[in-house]
Scaffold this motif. Structure first.
Motif, PDB file in Angstrom:
ATOM      1  N   ARG A 191       0.825  -1.209   0.000  1.00 31.72           N
ATOM      2  CA  ARG A 191       0.000   0.000   0.000  1.00 31.72           C
ATOM      3  C   ARG A 191       0.863   1.266   0.000  1.00 31.72           C
ATOM      4  NH1 ARG A 191      -4.731   0.427   4.227  1.00 31.72           N
ATOM      5  NH2 ARG A 191      -3.919  -1.649   4.391  1.00 31.72           N
ATOM      6  N   ASP A 192       1.930   1.247   0.777  1.00 29.55           N
ATOM      7  CA  ASP A 192       2.824   2.403   0.835  1.00 29.55           C
ATOM      8  C   ASP A 192       3.581   2.583  -0.483  1.00 29.55           C
ATOM      9  OD1 ASP A 192       2.053   2.868   3.459  1.00 29.55           O
ATOM     10  OD2 ASP A 192       3.724   1.688   4.276  1.00 29.55           O
ATOM     11  N   ARG A 193       4.063   1.474  -1.037  1.00 31.91           N
ATOM     12  CA  ARG A 193       4.787   1.543  -2.306  1.00 31.91           C
ATOM     13  C   ARG A 193       3.878   2.080  -3.409  1.00 31.91           C
ATOM     14  NH1 ARG A 193       6.263  -3.472  -2.548  1.00 31.91           N
ATOM     15  NH2 ARG A 193       4.600  -4.057  -3.978  1.00 31.91           N
ATOM     16  N   ARG A 194       2.668   1.610  -3.431  1.00 29.36           N
ATOM     17  CA  ARG A 194       1.695   2.076  -4.433  1.00 29.36           C
ATOM     18  C   ARG A 194       1.392   3.558  -4.210  1.00 29.36           C
ATOM     19  NH1 ARG A 194       0.861   2.235  -9.076  1.00 29.36           N
ATOM     20  NH2 ARG A 194      -1.210   2.766  -9.718  1.00 29.36           N
ATOM     21  N   GLY A 195       1.286   3.972  -2.960  1.00 33.97           N
ATOM     22  CA  GLY A 195       1.038   5.379  -2.656  1.00 33.97           C
ATOM     23  C   GLY A 195       2.168   6.271  -3.141  1.00 33.97           C
ATOM     24  N   TYR A 196       3.403   5.817  -2.962  1.00 36.61           N
ATOM     25  CA  TYR A 196       4.537   6.601  -3.463  1.00 36.61           C
ATOM     26  C   TYR A 196       4.504   6.717  -4.981  1.00 36.61           C
ATOM     27  CZ  TYR A 196       6.906   7.008   1.024  1.00 36.61           C
ATOM     28  OH  TYR A 196       7.232   7.331   2.311  1.00 36.61           O
ATOM     29  N   THR A 197       4.162   5.641  -5.669  1.00 36.88           N
ATOM     30  CA  THR A 197       4.114   5.730  -7.139  1.00 36.88           C
ATOM     31  C   THR A 197       3.035   6.714  -7.578  1.00 36.88           C
ATOM     32  OG1 THR A 197       2.639   3.801  -7.374  1.00 36.88           O
ATOM     33  CG2 THR A 197       5.006   3.388  -7.493  1.00 36.88           C
ATOM     34  N   GLU A 198       1.923   6.734  -6.880  1.00 43.88           N
ATOM     35  CA  GLU A 198       0.853   7.677  -7.221  1.00 43.88           C
ATOM     36  C   GLU A 198       1.279   9.117  -6.958  1.00 43.88           C
ATOM     37  OE1 GLU A 198      -2.476   6.225  -5.003  1.00 43.88           O
ATOM     38  OE2 GLU A 198      -2.751   4.494  -6.325  1.00 43.88           O
ATOM     39  N   GLN A 199       1.968   9.347  -5.846  1.00 43.42           N
ATOM     40  CA  GLN A 199       2.439  10.688  -5.522  1.00 43.42           C
ATOM     41  C   GLN A 199       3.498  11.168  -6.520  1.00 43.42           C
ATOM     42  OE1 GLN A 199       1.272  12.894  -3.214  1.00 43.42           O
ATOM     43  NE2 GLN A 199      -0.342  11.369  -3.052  1.00 43.42           N
ATOM     44  N   ILE A 200       4.401  10.289  -6.901  1.00 43.68           N
ATOM     45  CA  ILE A 200       5.404  10.638  -7.900  1.00 43.68           C
ATOM     46  C   ILE A 200       4.714  11.014  -9.210  1.00 43.68           C
ATOM     47  CG2 ILE A 200       7.281   9.769  -9.350  1.00 43.68           C
ATOM     48  CD1 ILE A 200       8.040   7.953  -6.919  1.00 43.68           C
TER      49      ILE A 200
END
Length: 52
Positions: free
Chosen positions: A32-41
């Motif tokens: 979930r955190d990794r996916r959140g970072y990709t979305e923020q990037i």
């Protein structure tokens, strides 16, 4: 639920490219955190592209 290996590799490459984090650091993230970072990037990249 399984997550496609190629999708994980894409996320890892994307985060590593933009944040310059190590593979170990990225793999330590929860999905979930990794996916959140990709979305923020992606949001930052898109915002930056719109400012030019």
């Amino acid at each position: 639920m399984t997550y496609a290996t190629d999708r994980i590799q894409e996320e890892i490459a994307y985060i590593a490219y933009h944040f310059h984090w190590s593979l170990e650091t990225i793999l330590d993230l929860e999905h979930r955190d990794r996916r959140g970072y990709t979305e923020q990037i992606a949001a930052l990249v898109n915002r930056g592209a719109g400012e030019g």
